[in-house]
Structures are given as C-alpha cells and as structure tokens.
Write an enzyme that holds these catalytic residues in place. Structure first.
Site, PDB file in Angstrom:
ATOM      1  N   SER A 117      40.442 -17.539  -4.843  1.00  0.00           N
ATOM      2  CA  SER A 117      41.195 -16.362  -4.195  1.00  0.00           C
ATOM      3  C   SER A 117      41.592 -16.670  -2.621  1.00  0.00           C
ATOM      4  CB  SER A 117      40.318 -15.185  -3.890  1.00  0.00           C
ATOM      5  OG  SER A 117      40.150 -14.820  -5.251  1.00  0.00           O
TER       6      SER A 117
ATOM      7  N   SER B 103      43.159 -13.506  -4.383  1.00  0.00           N
ATOM      8  CA  SER B 103      43.289 -12.294  -3.881  1.00  0.00           C
ATOM      9  C   SER B 103      43.579 -12.139  -2.274  1.00  0.00           C
ATOM     10  CB  SER B 103      42.053 -11.267  -4.109  1.00  0.00           C
ATOM     11  OG  SER B 103      40.956 -11.982  -3.686  1.00  0.00           O
TER      12      SER B 103
ATOM     13  N   LYS C  23      40.449  -9.980   6.301  1.00  0.00           N
ATOM     14  CA  LYS C  23      40.751  -9.576   4.688  1.00  0.00           C
ATOM     15  C   LYS C  23      39.832  -8.281   4.790  1.00  0.00           C
ATOM     16  CE  LYS C  23      40.458 -11.105  -0.097  1.00  0.00           C
ATOM     17  NZ  LYS C  23      39.971 -11.835  -1.248  1.00  0.00           N
TER      18      LYS C  23
END
Length: 489
Positions: free
Chosen positions: A178, A154, A79
């Site tokens: 997330s 996210s 990420k």
C-alpha cells in the site's frame, strides 16, 4: 529552485541556514494544496489554524536549539489511518467520520519531535482496503501525472500529495504493497520497513500481522531520513523490535560494485505489462554496467501469495473491525430496534462495499468448519513463503522486482473487477507476508508517459542494503521527470 521543487532534506538544510523560513515553506505547501487539491483530492483535512500554531512552536524550537535535525521545519502529510491528537482520523470511512483521537500515533510523535509540521491527513482506500484510493467514503484521489488515472492505494493520497509538490514527504501504511504500489504509480519513492521497525501504536489496524508504517519521499535520501526520524522501539507496541541500527542515512553511498541481485523468474511471466518489463530490463542493464551481478532464479510459491495474503488479511480485518459498532465512538445508525439491530444497521451503513466484502470473507475463513481448510492453511503457506525468501537471501544480497504489473489504470476500471484489483498486489504482498523491507524507486515511463516503479527487496533488518542500492541506482539513473504531464499544473 522554487521551494516546492526542493526535496525534504534540501529544504531542511535551507531552513537551518536561514535561506528559507518555516512559515515560507508552509505557505508554499498551502498554496500548492489550494491550487491543485480541488482536482486531486489528496487531502481529507488541512487545518490552517493548527498548522500555523505548530509553525510558531517549531520556529521557537529551532531558535532555542530544541529542533536541530535535518528535517526540522519541513512540512509533511500523514495518512488518515494514523492517529493525530485533536485532528480527525477517519480511515476514509463513514463509520469514523467524526472521530478525533486524544493522542498521537508514536510515529507522528517522533516526526514532530524531529521538528516536522503535519500539514493534514491524506485520503486513502477505506480502512486501507483497496489498491486505487477509490474506495474512500469521501471521494476518489486522482493521479497528478494524469487525473484520469488512479494514484494507487491504499496510500494514494500520501503519494499523490508528494508527487504534486503539495508536501515534501508523507507517512503511509503498507499492508500488502500500500506504499510501494502507489509510489510506483505516482513516480515517487516509497518504503516499507521490516515489520516491527516503526511503531504501530496509533495505526488503526487493518491486518495486524502485516501492517507497517513507512515513508514516502521525492527521493531515496528523503525516505531514509524520514525512516530514521520515525523508527525506534516502542514499549506501547507489542510487535515493536529493539534495534540499534537505525541510522539509515549513513548508507546513502553511490556504490553498486559487486552487489549480487536476484530476479525471480515468476515476476517476469504472464501478466506483466510490456512497458513495465522494458523499464525493468533497462534498469537491470544500467546496474549491470555499474558492477552489479544479476541472476534470474526460481523463487517458488508466487502463485500462492495473493490467496494467502487475502485470506490472512481479511481474517484479521474481520476481527479488528469488530470494534466499530456504533457504541463508543464513530457513526451510529439513526433508526434501529434494540442493540443487535443497532450493530447491524450501523455497520451496514457505516462500512463501504469493499470493507464489507473483506469482513465477510474474513468471517467465513475463520468460521467453524472452514478455519482449518482456509485460514490455518494460509498461515502454513505464509511460513513457506518466508522460507522461500530466506533461501533466496542465502544466495543474493537483495532481490529486485516490479512494484506493480502495470502502470496506473484509469479511474473506475479496477472497481468493476475486484479480483483484478487484488492481483495488482502480486509483486508486493509477499514482502508483507515475510515481514521484509522493500523500497520502490521510479525507473522509467510507459508509452503513455506514466511512471514505472522498481522494487528493491531486502532480508529482514537489512534496510541499509536496499537503501544503498536504491540510492546508487537513483544516481546513475539521473533526474526523474516531474508529474506535470497531463496532470494538474
């Protein structure tokens, strides 16, 4: 079986036995990325030169006996809020558009020490603020099951990349769900470890008391192996916990007999989609037939989770993001008068709407006159939520809950109503407030064929229990469909 359809552990075993080459596995991933990512936009960066330089290093390391673990040679995604040395780390924000860290996050260092190959950085909601991966400054990510739907957030890019077979596993970060919510939307497995289990060194902070790096995989076994590779005490992180029980893969056993599971009644009340409720009921019935004792109980304080979470997270975000001012690194406004004007214009131009909204909310609740009324009260509620979970774990081995109130919504529908987007964290944010471990596992499909996720929630440092239960459930559930319905081929 094609290479791209293998799990991370299956591929690692094939590489070790020389049935598959490291270069061959990496090429299979790059081919999938080239084929699908123009539609999905799961990745923000893939540098083939750096990837193939790493391939040579790993091939030599395997030959020399340096990399002997079960994930050696396996491609992985990271990420984009997790620092990678000499590779862009932007947090999907314009304000960090050219930031290249001079060091690796500890979690990245550990997975590379295990012989894994970082394929690239995945898209996300800007600074991890969002639940759809639509607030990125570099364009939205789409769900591989249906490209008209969001992948969640996210960590939407990480989950979409795994679901689309672009990589075999990924690292994400979980502040209020997330990892688990996008894992549910994308039909993959995602885990948030106990706070302090994986080092936060090199994770660009959103809310420091809540953020935790965790694994995303195609199945529970992959998540357990990746958590084992990335977890461990780190003196560079003041929140890191020294633990000796980090051999998570030893708990991959198919045994549910006698496990006592609690389901909070509040999680099944108004607001839960009927298809999600049906999938949860089917999963409970299946586990009950295999020896699980399931009870419904009142957890309490569920209505206060979202208000407490957003007050605390926004307050910490307003403090953490104060460093991004155009002085030392990142974006700087081109036209300004004097220093304060440069600060204001840089932050106004560099941050997106959702980030600015949370900075404003956080600054407000920390301001004189409102600190006691909002922030201090939210901290007290956080302690009460932790106590409610503690009381529940005196009665139950673990809890189960939906990972999200519904399946993936359509692109564009959530941003029109931010409050609705915030409420999508109702079943996940309490886990972060209490610092607990939780894992999301696919448990069914809704009427339109989109995946539904089931959460197993454990007490602090009890990853072994939820890993074992999730693995056993996965085995009795059977093989889950792949993301090739209405999505990219």
């Amino acid at each position: 079986m094609e290479i791209r359809e293998m799990t991370a552990l299956t591929l690692g075993c094939a590489i070790k036995s020389r049935q598959v080459g490291v270069r061959e596995a990496v090429k299979a991933c790059l081919d999938e990325i080239e084929k699908k990512d123009s539609t999905l936009h799961a990745f923000l960066e893939t540098d083939e030169k750096k990837i193939y330089d790493r391939v040579k290093e790993v091939e030599n390391g395997i030959k020399a006996g340096k990399y002997t673990g079960p994930l050696a040679g396996v491609p992985i995604a990271v990420k984009d809020n997790i620092c990678t040395r000499n590779r862009k780390t932007t947090c999907a924000s314009r304000i960090l558009e050219n930031f290249i860290p001079p060091y690796d996050a500890e979690a990245v260092r550990r997975i590379e020490s295990a012989g894994m190959i970082v394929m690239g950085k995945t898209n996300m909601d800007e600074f991890a603020m969002g639940s759809t991966s639509e607030t990125s400054a570099y364009g939205i990510t789409r769900n591989p099951w249906d490209t008209e739907k969001v992948p969640g957030g996210s960590s939407g890019g990480s989950c979409a990349a795994v679901a689309a077979d672009e990589v075999f596993a990924a690292l994400g970060s979980d502040t209020g769900g997330s990892i688990r919510q996008p894992a549910s939307y994308c039909g993959v497995v995602g885990m948030k470890p106990t706070y302090g289990t994986v080092s936060r060194y090199g994770l660009i902070a959103y809310a420091s008391s809540l953020d935790q790096i965790g694994p995303v995989g195609k199945d529970v076994s992959d998540c357990a192996a990746l958590l084992e590779a990335s977890a461990g005490y780190d003196a560079k992180d003041s929140t890191s916990v020294l633990r000796k029980d980090l051999q998570f893969t030893r708990y991959l056993r198919q045994d549910l007999h006698g496990v006592k599971i609690g389901i909070p009644k509040e999680y099944l009340s108004e607001g839960l989609d009927e298809d999600v409720k049906r999938s949860l009921a089917d999963a409970v019935q299946l586990m009950t037939k295999n020896g699980v004792v399931v009870e419904f109980f009142t957890l309490g304080l569920v209505d206060y989770v979202i208000p407490a979470y957003y007050i605390i997270a926004s307050a910490e975000a307003s403090s953490n993001l104060a460093r991004f001012d155009g002085v030392k690194y990142g974006y700087r406004a081109e036209e300004f008068e004097r220093l304060h004007d440069m600060y204001k214009k840089t932050r106004a131009e560099g941050f997106g709407e959702e980030v600015r909204r949370r900075i404003l909310l956080g600054s407000f609740v920390l301001s004189s006159g409102y600190y006691d009324a909002y922030y201090l009260k939210a901290l007290k509620v956080k302690a009460m939520i932790k106590k409610a979970f503690d009381d529940a774990f005196l009665k139950y081995d673990m809890l189960i809950a939906p990972a999200a109130p519904s399946t993936a919504p359509a692109v564009g529908s959530s941003l029109a109503d931010p409050l609705k987007m915030y409420l999508s964290d109702v079943y996940t944010a309490g886990v972060n407030l209490a610092g607990l471990p939780a894992i999301s596992v696919p448990c069914g499909l809704d009427s339109s064929g989109m995946p539904v996720g089931l959460q197993f929630i454990g007490d602090c440092f009890q990853e072994k229990k939820i890993i074992q239960a999730a693995y056993a459930y996965e085995k009795i559930r059977g093989e889950f469909p792949k993301a090739y319905g209405k999505g990219v081929k």
